[in-house]
Scaffold this motif. Structure first.
Motif, short mmCIF file in Angstrom:
data_model
loop_
_atom_site.label_atom_id
_atom_site.label_comp_id
_atom_site.label_asym_id
_atom_site.label_seq_id
_atom_site.Cartn_x
_atom_site.Cartn_y
_atom_site.Cartn_z
N PRO A 61 46.33 28.61 38.91
CA PRO A 61 46.34 30.08 38.76
C PRO A 61 47.59 30.67 39.42
O PRO A 61 48.20 30.03 40.28
CB PRO A 61 45.07 30.51 39.50
N CYS A 79 48.10 32.84 41.69
CA CYS A 79 48.12 32.96 43.16
C CYS A 79 48.54 31.64 43.80
O CYS A 79 49.35 31.62 44.73
CB CYS A 79 46.73 33.37 43.66
N ARG A 133 41.87 38.70 47.20
CA ARG A 133 42.39 40.08 47.17
C ARG A 133 42.35 40.68 48.57
O ARG A 133 43.28 41.34 49.01
CB ARG A 133 41.53 40.94 46.23
N VAL A 149 48.14 37.32 43.77
CA VAL A 149 49.37 37.91 43.23
C VAL A 149 49.63 37.45 41.80
O VAL A 149 49.19 36.36 41.41
CB VAL A 149 50.60 37.56 44.10
N SER A 206 48.45 38.37 39.04
CA SER A 206 47.26 38.08 38.22
C SER A 206 47.57 38.35 36.75
O SER A 206 48.33 39.28 36.42
CB SER A 206 46.07 38.91 38.67
N CYS A 209 42.89 36.09 34.44
CA CYS A 209 42.30 36.48 35.73
C CYS A 209 41.20 37.54 35.56
O CYS A 209 40.27 37.62 36.36
CB CYS A 209 43.36 37.02 36.68
N ILE A 249 37.71 35.85 35.08
CA ILE A 249 37.17 34.86 36.02
C ILE A 249 37.01 35.50 37.40
O ILE A 249 37.51 36.60 37.64
CB ILE A 249 38.08 33.61 36.12
N PRO A 261 39.62 31.15 41.58
CA PRO A 261 40.81 30.40 41.14
C PRO A 261 40.45 29.05 40.51
O PRO A 261 41.15 28.58 39.62
CB PRO A 261 41.61 30.21 42.44
#
Ligand code: SF4
Length: 347
Positions: free
Chosen positions: A227, A229, A304, A310, A312, A316, A319, A322
């Motif tokens: 993901p 992030c 978050r 970050v 996203s 995202c 879901i 991650p």
């Protein structure tokens, strides 16, 4: 509201206080119960429950034969209790989460066929009082905190006089979520060491099955499917930027959860400018379960809160974890769908 519960309702909804009352007071200690014949049967039932919880939902039996006699119901409710004890002894948050999700889904399957009166009774028992066609805003917001589909966002709901309109089908979904959250809140249980020692063969078996399931689900590590992030955290490491403690924890737990070996995780961290082998080794082994507790990567909501969710993207939005992002992206193939990974905003 008083509703006459039938015997089989205790097996359907073992988390209700009435189900626990039905079990009555037992003079036996848990150790004595585990050594008794009925304890052994209940233990087998508990293991079946956990095995089912670890299977992907599509591979679980859709129908469940409910017991019709008092003894069968007692075994079933005891199995529910023992399953919670076993996952608590296993000390792995992912197992706890799987069991809570399974129990909530199981209750949901029964609830959707229930008459309105009984459905409302179960709702009231888990704190969703007056759950008919609407919910007070505050309660609604609390319940949907873990649901990230757009349709649950308050701005997308009809709100009138402080009440959020809910369809009957949605109400069942919220009931399922409420059961999950309540069960999760109660776990892990504080289980005496002596009981965990007795249950060691079961906890080891469950850990082994879980590891195997994770390997089957995640397979080989594919960095392209990470993901945004996690990609950002890795980019920061590679670029020689120090990342905050929450970021290190999230990245380590995520990499461990998808099956990366501790040595490979440490190799990744050696790119950090403040790399300290001893410290990193300790942190990675601790998060990977060397101390008896294995950690799961934080949910999107927690990410978050830490300020490390970050870039996203559109996936995202669908879901809430991650790990779900990674699982879906791997299944679909690594390339994002057109327009799916275009986001660059910090969420
Ligand atoms: S929404 Fe979740 S998966 Fe996506 S970037 Fe944020 S924390 Fe990561």
């Amino acid at each position: 509201m008083r509703v006459a519960l039938e015997l089989k309702d205790f097996a359907k909804y073992p988390f209700l206080k009435e189900s626990q009352q039905f079990m009555g007071r037992n003079a036996d200690s848990i150790e004595e119960f585990l050594r008794s014949n009925s304890g052994k049967i209940a233990l087998r039932h508990a293991m079946d429950r956990i095995r089912a919880a670890l299977r992907p939902s599509g591979q679980r039996d859709r129908e469940e034969d409910l017991p019709s006699d008092g003894l069968g119901v007692k075994i079933s409710v005891s199995g529910y209790v023992l399953a919670r004890i076993i996952v608590s002894c296993a000390g792995d948050r992912s197992l706890v989460e799987r069991l809570a999700r399974y129990e909530a889904q199981r209750a949901f399957r029964f609830l959707i066929d229930e008459e309105e009166e009984k459905r409302l009774f179960v709702a009231g028992s888990i704190g969703m009082n007056g759950a008919g066609s609407d919910l007070p805003v505050i309660q609604y917001v609390e319940i949907v905190a873990g649901l990230h589909e757009e349709r649950w966002r308050l701005v997308n709901r009809d709100v009138e006089s402080g009440q959020v309109r809910i369809t009957p089908a949605e109400m069942n979904e919220l009931l399922r979520e409420q059961v999950r959250v309540i069960l999760l809140r109660q776990l892990p249980l504080r289980v005496p060491e002596t009981v965990c020692s007795l249950l060691q063969p079961q906890t080891e078996e469950i850990r082994g099955i879980f590891q195997q399931t994770m390997l089957e689900q995640f397979g080989a590590v594919e960095e392209d499917a990470f993901p945004p992030c996690m990609q950002a955290l890795i980019a920061a490491l590679t670029g020689g930027t120090n990342i905050p403690h929450a970021g290190r924890f999230a990245l380590t737990a995520f990499l461990h959860n998808i099956g990366m070996a501790p040595a490979d995780i440490i190799a990744l961290f050696c790119r950090a400018p403040d790399f300290d082998l001893g410290k990193t080794q300790y942190q990675v082994e601790h998060i990977s379960g060397r101390g008896g507790t294995e950690y799961t990567a934080p949910s999107c909501a927690a990410m978050r809160t830490y300020g490390i969710c970050v870039h996203s993207d559109r996936l995202c939005e669908k879901i809430n974890h991650p790990l779900n992002y990674y699982r879906i992206r791997k299944k679909k193939g690594k390339k994002p769908e057109p327009g799916e990974s275009t986001g660059t905003s910090q969420s």
